[in-house]
Design a protein around this motif. Sequence first.
Motif, PDB file in Angstrom:
ATOM      1  N   LYS A  50       0.831  -1.184   0.000  1.00  0.00           N
ATOM      2  CA  LYS A  50       0.000   0.000   0.000  1.00  0.00           C
ATOM      3  C   LYS A  50       0.876   1.248   0.000  1.00  0.00           C
ATOM      4  N   LYS A  51       0.492   2.238  -0.785  1.00  0.00           N
ATOM      5  CA  LYS A  51       1.261   3.479  -0.804  1.00  0.00           C
ATOM      6  C   LYS A  51       1.187   4.143   0.556  1.00  0.00           C
ATOM      7  N   LEU A  52       2.344   4.511   1.077  1.00  0.00           N
ATOM      8  CA  LEU A  52       2.389   5.126   2.390  1.00  0.00           C
ATOM      9  C   LEU A  52       1.969   6.587   2.291  1.00  0.00           C
ATOM     10  N   GLU A  53       0.923   6.915   2.994  1.00  0.00           N
ATOM     11  CA  GLU A  53       0.424   8.292   3.031  1.00  0.00           C
ATOM     12  C   GLU A  53       0.880   8.922   4.344  1.00  0.00           C
ATOM     13  N   PRO A  54       1.594  10.049   4.298  1.00  0.00           N
ATOM     14  CA  PRO A  54       2.046  10.690   5.532  1.00  0.00           C
ATOM     15  C   PRO A  54       0.882  11.007   6.461  1.00  0.00           C
ATOM     16  N   ARG A  55       1.085  10.795   7.738  1.00  0.00           N
ATOM     17  CA  ARG A  55       0.050  11.131   8.713  1.00  0.00           C
ATOM     18  C   ARG A  55      -0.154  12.645   8.741  1.00  0.00           C
ATOM     19  N   PRO A  56      -1.385  13.101   8.905  1.00  0.00           N
ATOM     20  CA  PRO A  56      -1.629  14.543   8.943  1.00  0.00           C
ATOM     21  C   PRO A  56      -1.090  15.161  10.227  1.00  0.00           C
ATOM     22  N   VAL A  57      -0.729  16.424  10.131  1.00  0.00           N
ATOM     23  CA  VAL A  57      -0.304  17.166  11.318  1.00  0.00           C
ATOM     24  C   VAL A  57      -1.543  17.647  12.056  1.00  0.00           C
ATOM     25  N   THR A  58      -1.573  17.432  13.366  1.00  0.00           N
ATOM     26  CA  THR A  58      -2.722  17.868  14.158  1.00  0.00           C
ATOM     27  C   THR A  58      -2.289  18.917  15.173  1.00  0.00           C
ATOM     28  N   ILE A  59      -3.136  19.874  15.399  1.00  0.00           N
ATOM     29  CA  ILE A  59      -2.846  20.903  16.396  1.00  0.00           C
ATOM     30  C   ILE A  59      -3.474  20.550  17.741  1.00  0.00           C
ATOM     31  N   SER A  60      -4.238  19.472  17.771  1.00  0.00           N
ATOM     32  CA  SER A  60      -4.890  19.023  19.011  1.00  0.00           C
ATOM     33  C   SER A  60      -4.503  17.572  19.280  1.00  0.00           C
ATOM     34  N   PRO A  61      -3.323  17.347  19.877  1.00  0.00           N
ATOM     35  CA  PRO A  61      -2.868  15.973  20.129  1.00  0.00           C
ATOM     36  C   PRO A  61      -3.852  15.184  20.980  1.00  0.00           C
ATOM     37  N   HIS A  62      -3.848  13.863  20.807  1.00  0.00           N
ATOM     38  CA  HIS A  62      -4.725  12.994  21.576  1.00  0.00           C
ATOM     39  C   HIS A  62      -4.417  13.109  23.068  1.00  0.00           C
ATOM     40  N   PRO A  63      -5.427  13.197  23.918  1.00  0.00           N
ATOM     41  CA  PRO A  63      -5.177  13.244  25.360  1.00  0.00           C
ATOM     42  C   PRO A  63      -4.542  11.952  25.840  1.00  0.00           C
ATOM     43  N   GLY A  64      -3.660  12.072  26.799  1.00  0.00           N
ATOM     44  CA  GLY A  64      -2.984  10.893  27.333  1.00  0.00           C
ATOM     45  C   GLY A  64      -1.630  10.630  26.715  1.00  0.00           C
ATOM     46  N   PHE A  65      -1.359  11.252  25.568  1.00  0.00           N
ATOM     47  CA  PHE A  65      -0.064  11.085  24.911  1.00  0.00           C
ATOM     48  C   PHE A  65       0.783  12.313  25.250  1.00  0.00           C
ATOM     49  N   LEU A  66       1.445  12.237  26.390  1.00  0.00           N
ATOM     50  CA  LEU A  66       2.093  13.415  26.950  1.00  0.00           C
ATOM     51  C   LEU A  66       3.572  13.544  26.582  1.00  0.00           C
ATOM     52  N   LEU A  67       4.149  12.494  26.015  1.00  0.00           N
ATOM     53  CA  LEU A  67       5.563  12.523  25.654  1.00  0.00           C
ATOM     54  C   LEU A  67       5.727  12.940  24.196  1.00  0.00           C
ATOM     55  N   ARG A  68       6.884  13.507  23.897  1.00  0.00           N
ATOM     56  CA  ARG A  68       7.141  14.032  22.555  1.00  0.00           C
ATOM     57  C   ARG A  68       8.352  13.338  21.948  1.00  0.00           C
ATOM     58  N   GLY A  69       8.172  12.854  20.734  1.00  0.00           N
ATOM     59  CA  GLY A  69       9.272  12.250  20.001  1.00  0.00           C
ATOM     60  C   GLY A  69       9.535  13.012  18.717  1.00  0.00           C
ATOM     61  N   VAL A  70      10.761  12.921  18.235  1.00  0.00           N
ATOM     62  CA  VAL A  70      11.134  13.530  16.957  1.00  0.00           C
ATOM     63  C   VAL A  70      11.954  12.516  16.166  1.00  0.00           C
ATOM     64  N   ILE A  71      11.528  12.253  14.949  1.00  0.00           N
ATOM     65  CA  ILE A  71      12.313  11.438  14.034  1.00  0.00           C
ATOM     66  C   ILE A  71      13.098  12.382  13.128  1.00  0.00           C
ATOM     67  N   VAL A  72      14.392  12.139  12.988  1.00  0.00           N
ATOM     68  CA  VAL A  72      15.245  13.026  12.201  1.00  0.00           C
ATOM     69  C   VAL A  72      16.027  12.219  11.168  1.00  0.00           C
ATOM     70  N   ASP A  73      16.230  12.828  10.011  1.00  0.00           N
ATOM     71  CA  ASP A  73      17.038  12.214   8.958  1.00  0.00           C
ATOM     72  C   ASP A  73      17.858  13.313   8.303  1.00  0.00           C
ATOM     73  N   THR A  74      19.122  13.040   8.040  1.00  0.00           N
ATOM     74  CA  THR A  74      19.988  14.023   7.399  1.00  0.00           C
ATOM     75  C   THR A  74      20.616  13.444   6.138  1.00  0.00           C
ATOM     76  N   GLU A  75      20.899  14.332   5.201  1.00  0.00           N
ATOM     77  CA  GLU A  75      21.740  14.024   4.045  1.00  0.00           C
ATOM     78  C   GLU A  75      22.935  14.955   4.129  1.00  0.00           C
ATOM     79  N   THR A  76      24.111  14.425   3.851  1.00  0.00           N
ATOM     80  CA  THR A  76      25.337  15.185   4.063  1.00  0.00           C
ATOM     81  C   THR A  76      26.284  15.047   2.868  1.00  0.00           C
TER      82      THR A  76
END
Length: 321
Positions: A50-76
């Motif tokens: 299945k074609k991967l569709e990026p998840r939409p950005v939300t301004i109202s995060p789900h309650p109960g999900f209090l931690l924040r993660g960041v995925i990072v990728d670089t090209e050098t």
Amino acid sequence: MTQQFDLFVANDATNQKAVGSPAKQHPPTALSEEDMVRVLRETGRYRILKKLEPRPVTISPHPGFLLRGVIVDTETTGLNHRKDEVIEIGVVAFTFDDTGAVGAVTGVYGGLQQPSIPIPAEVTRLTGITDEMVAGQMIDLAQLRTIVEDADLVIAHNAGFDRPFCEALSPVFTGKAWACSVSEIDWSGRGFEGTKLGYLIGQTGYFHEGHRAVDDCFALLEVLAQARTEDARTPFAELYEASQQSRVRIFAENSPFDMKDHLKARGYRWSDGSDGRPKSWWIELQEDALDDELRYLRSEIYRWDADPPTRYLTAFDRFKA
């Protein structure tokens, strides 16, 4: 006997009439996309991606999900963070809870940057990034800081490569807890055939067309969030748990030269001392494996009661240069 299977026309046996009887016309019935996928899978001869569709950005995060993660990728421009430069960075921020369940995407940033030298041809071949694409471009460090500064965990698919480049690019990455989705997840135990992102995406049931940094961040998030069986933990839950555990590096300093092949076969790597580590063979293990490894070194390598240097590491100092 039916000679051909048509995905787009329902197979209606009632349309088969005796010779000479009036033919009753039925309009063809189109199968839904879901039905087509189901029918092909049930044959056992097809694997559907299945074609991967990026998840939409939300301004109202789900309650109960209090931690924040960041995925990072670089090209050098190369592999050495001391002399090479970042030419592209992608970050995707998301929420998660203390069990490792992924919530919602809360921020995305992707930016190109013109390096001080022409991009090597090999880098362009691998990344698709040309000098023309980066001409006059600069990464927006203020926007990058806005997305990253609240992160409880930064994830990279080879954090040993990305972390030094990120810390050289912006101090917002310094002092963060980091996790590596290559080395801190047992992909083989989960039935995957490799650790490259392309393998993981395909075996999770997706494909994605982009090889840009943000595209790869979204792809990794989807791989991390998906469990392959109903009762299995997600890869991200495993990664988050691993990031909270202390690890230890053992430096087999002054080990006998003729023991180098034994150390290499056991998983030790060589450090020439140029990166600040002791000049020696070294290995990184779970903290609870330390005593067994010291016994091995003393009995099989040194053959005396040696006390090799050790260094304890948490997610805050792992993967540093």
